[in-house]
Design an enzyme around this catalytic site. Sequence first.
Site, PDB file in Angstrom:
ATOM      1  N   HIS A  69       0.872  -1.183   0.000  1.00  0.00           N
ATOM      2  CA  HIS A  69       0.000   0.000   0.000  1.00  0.00           C
ATOM      3  C   HIS A  69       0.906   1.228   0.000  1.00  0.00           C
ATOM      4  O   HIS A  69       1.242   1.773   1.055  1.00  0.00           O
ATOM      5  CB  HIS A  69      -0.914   0.010   1.232  1.00  0.00           C
TER       6      HIS A  69
ATOM      7  N   ASP B  32       0.697  -1.510   4.772  1.00  0.00           N
ATOM      8  CA  ASP B  32       0.279  -0.269   5.435  1.00  0.00           C
ATOM      9  C   ASP B  32      -1.032   0.244   4.828  1.00  0.00           C
ATOM     10  O   ASP B  32      -1.069   1.291   4.182  1.00  0.00           O
ATOM     11  CB  ASP B  32       1.416   0.761   5.251  1.00  0.00           C
TER      12      ASP B  32
END
Length: 338
Positions: free
Chosen positions: A42, A212
């Site tokens: 991410h 993340d």
Amino acid sequence: MFSYRHAFHAGNHADVLKHTTLIALMKYLTQKDTALTVIDTHAGAGLYRLDGDYTETSGEAQEGIFKLLSGSKVAPAQAQRAPAAPKPIAKSANPATSKGAAVKPAVAPDGWAPALQDYIDVLRGLNPQFAESGDVAHLKIYPGSPFIEQQFLSGRDKLKLFELHPTDYKSLSGNIEQLGVGRQVAVSREDGFEALKVFLPPPARRAMVLCDPSYEMKSDYGRVATCMADAVKRFATGTYVVWYPIIPRPEAHDLPRKLKTLAVKAGRSWLNAALTVKSSKLTTDTSGEVVRPGLPASGMFVINPPHTLKAALQAALPQMVALLGQDRNAGFTLEHGG
Ligand code: SAM
């Protein structure tokens, strides 16, 4: 879906914890001679303007990176490596835990914890005027995880970045292209949870994965746990790093517990670092309106951490608490096992 934009949050207290930890990991893992594959599931936009509309509107960097730096004096480049820095907070009964630490930053001559110094050095590298003057007014550019990871790579290493948001994907692609690093860094507009599978195990059997997500959707919590379980099954010796919010929501409480169970069952070592800057309680303002506190705390869970990480965070976390803490609930925890 997709209302989350990291530009609103860049440089907040969660980024201070996440990126200080990420730098400590990258610094250690890129010391070896064997190629490292870094996968950022991410990735976000890669670079953010701290003087841009998003960051200024949210003001989150003011309670993060700017608060950290303005609580102490950052020395200009010439006098680098030993700037005046925060005084470590008093030791608590359990040295790995501190609650209600001193909120007012104290400046002492004993210097930044090395992990925080490395974080500040990365910011200096991107902000030459800040590096030269030490003046936080010149801190304009903030690196997201892709730029931090890329900085530490050597020629043999590879970085795989995944970002689904169309605008952030476009920004990320453009930002990475400007680096001129060719095929060393690959950017894909794919679901990072799914894409990870293809890259494990990596060719040289060394990998670090940062997961993340924005946790915008409740399902992200479950997806993180499932994705990490699958990753450890595919490649048990990789270093897996998960950022998570600490908020009053059952899924958020469960996630670090699930990750710990997963690591223990798989016989892998683990580390869990959490930073709290303020109370999570709702308050009311003078007109009686309920005020939400914003993100009060966050954590980093690492499966297969390098042996150096615990000491690095043990030194850095008290300084983060002393400088970023907003009320008596400020504190940190640092647990590890395996
Ligand atoms: N890791 C970045 C950093 O530290 O600079 C911040 C990432 S931000 C917290 C989360 C990002 O994930 C957002 O930009 C969001 O658009 C993106 N995203 C959300 N769901 C995704 C998915 N399933 N796969 C890939 N990216 C996703």
